[in-house]
Every structure is written in structure tokens, then in C-alpha cells.
Design a protein around this motif. Structure first.
Motif, short mmCIF file in Angstrom:
data_model
loop_
_atom_site.label_atom_id
_atom_site.label_comp_id
_atom_site.label_asym_id
_atom_site.label_seq_id
_atom_site.Cartn_x
_atom_site.Cartn_y
_atom_site.Cartn_z
N LYS A 30 -6.48 -1.44 15.18
CA LYS A 30 -7.32 -2.63 15.29
C LYS A 30 -7.85 -2.88 16.70
O LYS A 30 -8.33 -3.97 17.00
CB LYS A 30 -6.56 -3.86 14.78
N GLN A 90 -12.76 10.28 11.43
CA GLN A 90 -11.33 10.04 11.58
C GLN A 90 -10.71 11.26 12.26
O GLN A 90 -11.02 12.39 11.90
CB GLN A 90 -10.66 9.81 10.23
N SER A 93 3.10 2.77 11.25
CA SER A 93 1.93 3.58 10.91
C SER A 93 0.73 3.16 11.75
O SER A 93 0.72 2.10 12.35
CB SER A 93 1.60 3.41 9.42
N SER A 125 -16.50 -3.92 12.72
CA SER A 125 -15.39 -3.18 12.14
C SER A 125 -14.29 -4.12 11.64
O SER A 125 -13.71 -3.91 10.58
CB SER A 125 -14.82 -2.21 13.16
N SER A 163 -3.32 3.51 1.88
CA SER A 163 -2.84 2.90 3.12
C SER A 163 -3.87 2.08 3.88
O SER A 163 -3.54 1.00 4.38
CB SER A 163 -2.28 3.99 4.04
N PRO A 164 -5.13 2.53 4.03
CA PRO A 164 -6.09 1.70 4.77
C PRO A 164 -6.21 0.30 4.18
O PRO A 164 -6.32 0.14 2.96
CB PRO A 164 -7.40 2.48 4.64
N PHE A 184 -2.08 2.29 10.57
CA PHE A 184 -3.02 1.56 9.72
C PHE A 184 -3.05 0.05 9.98
O PHE A 184 -4.01 -0.62 9.59
CB PHE A 184 -2.69 1.81 8.24
N TYR A 185 -2.00 -0.49 10.61
CA TYR A 185 -1.90 -1.94 10.70
C TYR A 185 -1.61 -2.39 12.13
O TYR A 185 -1.49 -1.59 13.04
CB TYR A 185 -0.81 -2.44 9.74
N SER A 230 0.84 -1.19 0.00
CA SER A 230 0.00 0.00 0.00
C SER A 230 0.88 1.24 0.00
O SER A 230 2.11 1.15 0.05
CB SER A 230 -0.88 0.00 1.25
N ARG A 242 -8.59 -1.77 4.05
CA ARG A 242 -9.82 -2.04 3.30
C ARG A 242 -9.74 -1.56 1.85
O ARG A 242 -10.55 -1.95 1.02
CB ARG A 242 -11.01 -1.39 4.00
N GLU A 243 -8.73 -0.71 1.56
CA GLU A 243 -8.56 -0.21 0.20
C GLU A 243 -7.34 -0.83 -0.48
O GLU A 243 -7.01 -0.46 -1.61
CB GLU A 243 -8.41 1.32 0.22
N ARG A 277 -10.29 6.29 14.56
CA ARG A 277 -11.68 6.55 14.18
C ARG A 277 -12.54 6.53 15.43
O ARG A 277 -12.45 5.60 16.23
CB ARG A 277 -12.17 5.49 13.19
#
Length: 648
Positions: free
Chosen positions: A605, A628, A382, A190, A54-55, A384-385, A33, A57-58, A580
Motif C-alpha cells: 500500500k 507485477q 504477506s 490505486s 489474496s489481492p 498483500f496487506y 482470502s 480487490r478480489e 507492482r
């Protein structure tokens, strides 16, 4: 044999798969990503493909992009690693339908074991003992609460589609059930896109025992013995080991045989883990161990099994996916020695809040420990993970030896400025209860006071900071030093101070050096005897980084303490990290009490509750559910309740 492999994952597991694939002569393709453009797994693979923002889900959760990347690079097979799409039956089927090899179990097996309620029903039919609980279709809050009352508290709420400790809540009393259920459902929706839950009787002296199983397309199924994953925090595994302490041969034979029956019941192919909950109130006994769930993938903790068996489980996966039989028969497998794994998380060791940023110092090395990582110095952690930075794995002849080696490695972790849980790992591994093997899943909670870092900065850290400042000043000005390390070593009655680049201090000892460490200023007399072991301070951009017992401190010239976000003294509730907002529990003008939950923030997470610092009134509310927010964002401001002073 597979000749080219795409790894549909990131981080340490992607690097782990690449290593074995390279040893087998298999070409590897990484996906990444935006956040992972310069990641270690991208640099290690033979080829890499960008798959989105980066997310997750994308990017990593978009199966079509991953399959397209495999086709564009002529990859023959896809290995999902763990997490992300590894247990997604629809993705597995899509990979197969695209004419690619899926390195994992059959989609039907994933479906059979992916939903905890259906899996338990299947296990009952196969004669595998399961934990008492509720597996019904009626998901109304009233029915769930009634079933919890019938089971008897404490109960455990678990997401039907869950895994990795997400979507789980322990409830000790009926009055707490509604809030716990709502929070569990939010987290489950989620994380997994499915908010259904099941209920289980909560075992009061629980041990988490799991068995590694492996099947091939020729009908063979074996086990590679058990692992103990009892040391957890918030249902997230922290330290794992193999074999399980206190496991006798009769109990091992019973639990491993049950695991093989479970795998055969779903015609299992590839690597999988059968997870059991044990009531350890009377030790490990076969009649007090129950099936919980099956993970239809490779586990994070698979290295401890590799260490005690001498097998490469990723190689097994690739050979089975290529149509070969299992490399070993059951009678050819045995346990040798003891292995332990510690998960190094990017989190504050005191608050446990996630920590993000660049790894300005990161040296994943230890002579006696295997380290699995997806980061290198300069990498970015980051939001994101998953917050895991690395896994440290020891192997020795005995359990105590393995623990001692691993404790030493955790105490010496070199990570700056991102905070880690290394102090907790070190203290846990040296704790007498852990060393005795008397560990349940509540170990960290039961001993949290002993496992927490000291509330006050150790004297040795102030001393190291003062020496570093003195060395800097003897060079002229602190800014004249652009690199290097000041090492402090005991040498008989005198202390020897030197720098890594060879300078040896012969200047007179100065007294009264002032140093600020993490906002606290002290005056240090350098002529005092230093009564601690080897230590050092390392120059960083804005001061000195000082490691001590796994924890790193920041020393500077005195200039006042800096605020660090979170809850300030004036009642401002700040976002401690990017995330979020998942729930807002108050409205402007509401009266609140100290420790009352105001906002729930989801980051890395996990859900984090932000609470009122004192009794008062909500004077300002900026948090909006679903929004966010960045680190330091003002979410809520609480003003103290006016004092009612009696009339004179």
C-alpha cells in the motif's frame, strides 16, 4: 441486541472485534482470502467463509461476496472494522438494502465526510475552522500549480478520497510540484479509485490532534476527548497518545466542542474521528487549530481512548447499531491517566522497506502492555496487506510512566526473521524531545539520525553470537542443538552462561571464537568482561537469532556474507519485495546520475522509489509499468559512465 455478526475485515481489528463480541454473547463470522486461510482471526471466529484470492480487490474489497457470506451464515449484522470497505457509502447502503444491520454511520454521513473538499465546505458552514487551501473542481495540473503558487510553499497535496496517509505529498518548491502531483494521483487512484486532489497550506510546526466522537440514533452526540497522533512517518501514524501533551482545559473544551458540532452537522451515528491540524509554534491554542477531515469509522488508535476513559468502543458500536442509546452521557466521561500506542510494522528499521515472510519467532506478550494483534507464531506476513503486525498500548498515571513502560515493551519485541520498526519505536519513546512533549509531525524526519539503529553491529551482539557458537560446539556440533535459548546474565564480576533447558556451562572459557553476524565476521575473546545488560541468543534453523534494543541479528559460523537484494555493487537494481511497477522514469541507453529515480514500485500500500546507485548509463531495462514483480527481480541495470582520462 445483535446476536450474530460478520466482520468484513482481517488481522488485528478482526480479532479485536471478535473479542468484544464474544464477551457480549454475540456469535461471530470471519471472512478470509487465500493468504489468510490460517490467519488468527479465522481461528478465533465461530465460523469463517472464504471470499476469494489474496489481492484485496478480489476478496476484502468485493462487497457482494461479503454480503453473500453474511446471508449464507445467517449473520444479522456486518462490522467493517477500518480500512477496506469501512468508509464506502455504497457498500454500507448495499448492506442495509440486503436487510442486514450496518455497524457504522449512515451512508449519507459517509458521503458527506468522505470527500475532503465537500467535507471542508460543510464544516465552514457549521462554523468549524478549516485549514487554508484549494478545494476547487478544476483538477488540471496548470490550475493546481497556480493555486499552489497562490497559497505559498510549502503546500500539501492530498487525495480528495484519501485516508491512512495515502495520496499525500508535501511540496517545498514549485519545481517539485509536477512530480509530486503525478505521484500523489497515481497512489490515490490505486488506493481509492479516485485521483482527484485538494491543496492545503502546509503548517511548519504541525501537531496532529483528533477527537473521538460518538453518536446514536436518538440524537445524542458525545466526545471521548482528544488523541495526539503527531509522531508519523510519511503521513503514517507511528505512535499515538491520549490526552494530548500541552492541552489546557480551555483549548480542550474548544476543540472537543468543534468536533461535536462537526458530527452533528452530518447527523452522525456510531464511532467517528474529527481530525485537526494544529500550529504548535506557540503551543496548543484554540485559534491555531483547524479541521482537516473526518474518519467515519473506528480508528486504529482507538485503544488509547479506551484506556483513558475505561470504555469499550466496539461495545458502544454494537449497542448503537442495535438501536440503544449511548452508554454514557458527556458529564459521565472523564480522563484517567495517560495512554500510548505504538504500531509495530513489518519493515526494515534502516531502509523502511516492507519485510515479509513467516514469523518463526513471535511472542506478543508483556506484563504491563495491552497488545492487539492478528498474528501468531508461524503466521505469514504477506505482501498483500498493511504491514502492521501489532499494536502495543501502555497506560499509566503519568505521560513519562506510560512512555517508559511502552519503550521497555518495544525494546523487548520478539519477532524473527521478519524485520520490524521496533528499534525506531524504542528510540523515539526514550528521546528527550518526545518525553518533553515537544513533538510535531516532522519529529522522525528531524531526528532520523538519532532514531536510526547503529550503523555497526554492537559488540554485545557479537559476544552473544560467540557464546552461542561456543555452547553449540561444547554439545558436540552446532547441529546437535535442535531447540533452546542461550541466556547471558551478568553475575557480579563473572558472567553466567546457561541454556533455557537447564544446562549450565562449566567448561573452560575459550578464546578467539569467530562469529559472523549479518555478513560481518569478527573474532571474539570470551574471557573479556561483558559490559552490557541481560541478553540472549535463540537457535533458529540456520544459526542463532539475537535480539538487541528491539532489533534482531543473525549469527552463524563464518561462511561469508550473503547478498540481500536491492541495489548490488554492479549496478543491478533488484525489486526489494514483491510489488507492482507503477512508473518507469528512464529508457534503455539513458544517461543517469546518482540518486536519480529510475522506477517506482508499489508494495504493501505504499510507493517506493528505486534510484541509481551511481552516475552511469541504463544498460538493461526490464521494468514495465503495471507489471507485477517478485522479490529479487532485476528491474534495471546501470553501468558506470566511462572515465575520460586525459592524454599523457
Amino acid at each position: 441486541m445483535i446476536e450474530s455478526l460478520l466482520i468484513a475485515n482481517r488481522g488485528e481489528i478482526a480479532c479485536r472485534i471478535i473479542r468484544t463480541a464474544r464477551e457480549m454473547g454475540i456469535r461471530t463470522v470471519a471472512v478470509y482470502s487465500d493468504a489468510d486461510a490460517n490467519a488468527l482471526h479465522v481461528r478465533q471466529a465461530d465460523e469463517a467463509v472464504h471470499i476469494g484470492p489474496s489481492p484485496a480487490r478480489e476478496s476484502y474489497l468485493v462487497g457482494d461476496k461479503i454480503i453473500a457470506a453474511a446471508k449464507a451464515t445467517a449473520a444479522q449484522a456486518i462490522h467493517p472494522g477500518y480500512g477496506f470497505l469501512s468508509e464506502n457509502a455504497e457498500f454500507a447502503q448495499a448492506v442495509i438494502d440486503a436487510g442486514l444491520v450496518w455497524v457504522g454511520p449512515r451512508p449519507d454521513s459517509i458521503r458527506a465526510m468522505g470527500l475532503k473538499d465537500a467535507a471542508k465546505a460543510r464544516m465552514i458552514a457549521a462554523g468549524v475552522p478549516v485549514t487554508p487551501g484549494y478545494l476547487g473542481e478544476d483538477q488540471s495540473p496548470a490550475r493546481l500549480e497556480a493555486e499552489a503558487d497562490a497559497i505559498g510553499y510549502p503546500v500539501l497535496i492530498k487525495a480528495v478520497a484519501g485516508g491512512g496517509g495515502k495520496g499525500m505529498r508535501r511540496v517545498d518548491a514549485a519545481t517539485d510540484f509536477d512530480d509530486a502531483l503525478a505521484s500523489c494521483k497515481r497512489e490515490a487512484a490505486s488506493s481509492f479509485g479516485d485521483d482527484r486532489v485538494l491543496l492545503e497550506k502546509y503548517i511548519l510546526s504541525p501537531r496532529h490532534i483528533e477527537v473521538q466522537v460518538f453518536g446514536d440514533t436518538h440524537g445524542n452526540v458525545v466526545h471521548l476527548f482528544e488523541r495526539d497522533c503527531s509522531l508519523q512517518r510519511r503521513h503514517q501514524k507511528v505512535i499515538e497518545e491520549a490526552p494530548a501533551p500541552g492541552m489546557d482545559e480551555a483549548t480542550r473544551e474548544a476543540i472537543c466542542a468543534a468536533a461535536v458540532r462537526a458530527a452533528k452537522a452530518v447527523d452522525y451515528v456510531g464511532a467517528g474521528t474529527i481530525e485537526f491540524i494544529a500550529d504548535a509554534s506557540e503551543g496548543l491554542r484554540a485559534d491555531r487549530i483547524w479541521f482537516m477531515e473526518m474518519n467515519t469509522r473506528l480508528q486504529v488508535e482507538h485503544p488509547v481512548t479506551e484506556e483513558i476513559t475505561g470504555q469499550d468502543l466496539v461495545e458502544w458500536q454494537l449497542r448503537v447499531a442495535s438501536g440503544e442509546e449511548l452508554p454514557k452521557r458527556q458529564e459521565e466521561l472523564s480522563i484517567r491517566g495517560w495512554a500510548m500506542e505504538a504500531r509495530l510494522y513489518a519493515e526494515d528499521p534502516v531502509t523502511f522497506l516492507p519485510s515479509i515472510g513467516q514469523l518463526q519467532i513471535y511472542r506478543p506478550q508483556h506484563a504491563l502492555v495491552r497488545i492487539e494483534t492478528g498474528y501468531s507464531e508461524g503466521s505469514e506476513v504477506s505482501p498483500f496487506y498493511d504491514p502492521m503486525i501489532e499494536k502495543l498500548v501502555s497506560h499509566a498515571d503519568t505521560r513519562v510512566e506510560a512512555a517508559t513502560i511502552l519503550a521497555d515493551a518495544c525494546a523487548g519485541v520478539e519477532v524473527w526473521p521478519v524485520k520490524t520498526n521496533a528499534p525506531l519505536l524504542w528510540r523515539a519513546l526514550e528521546h528527550p524531545v518526545f518525553l518533553a512533549g515537544d513533538v510535531t509531525t516532522s519529529f522522525i524526519e528531524d531526528h532520523k539520525a538519532e532514531l536510526a539503529p547503529p550503523s555497526e553491529t554492537p559488540d554485545a551482539v557479537f559476544f552473544a553470537g560467540a557464546v552461542a557458537i561456543a555452547v553449540s560446539s561444547w554439545h558436540g556440533r552446532p547441529t546437535d542443538l535442535t531447540s533452546g535459548r542461550v541466556e547471558l546474565r551478568r553475575a557480579g564480576k563473572a558472567d553466567v552462561w546457561r541454556e533455557a533447558f537447564g544446562f549450565r556451562l562449566n567448561a573452560p572459557v575459550e578464546r578467539g571464537i569467530q562469529v559472523t553476524v549479518d555478513g560481518q565476521t569478527e573474532t571474539v575473546d570470551l574471557s573479556d568482561k561483558w559490559r552490557t545488560s541481560t541478553h540472549y541468543a535463540e537457535l533458529v534453523a540456520d544459526g542463532w537469532a539475537i535480539p538487541f534494543e528491539g532489533q534482531w541479528f543473525h549469527a552463524t559460523l563464518p561462511r561469508g556474507a550473503a547478498s540481500a537484494g536491492g541495489t548490488s555493487g554492479d549496478g543491478a537494481i533488484l525489486a526489494p519485495m514483491p510489488g507492482r511497477v507503477t512508473a518507469v522514469e528512464v529508457a534503455a541507453g539513458d544517461t543517469v546520475t546518482k540518486s536519480q529515480r529510475l522506477v517506482t514500485l508499489e508494495a504493501m500500500k505504499m510507493e517506493h522509489s528505486l534510484t541509481a546507485p551511481f552516475d552511469g548509463v541504463v544498460a538493461e531495462l526490464n521494468a514495465v509499468a503495471g507489471a507485477q514483480v517478485g522479490e529479487g527481480t532485476l528491474l534495471v541495470k546501470v553501468e558506470r559512465a566511462p572515465q575520460n582520462n586525459p592524454s599523457p
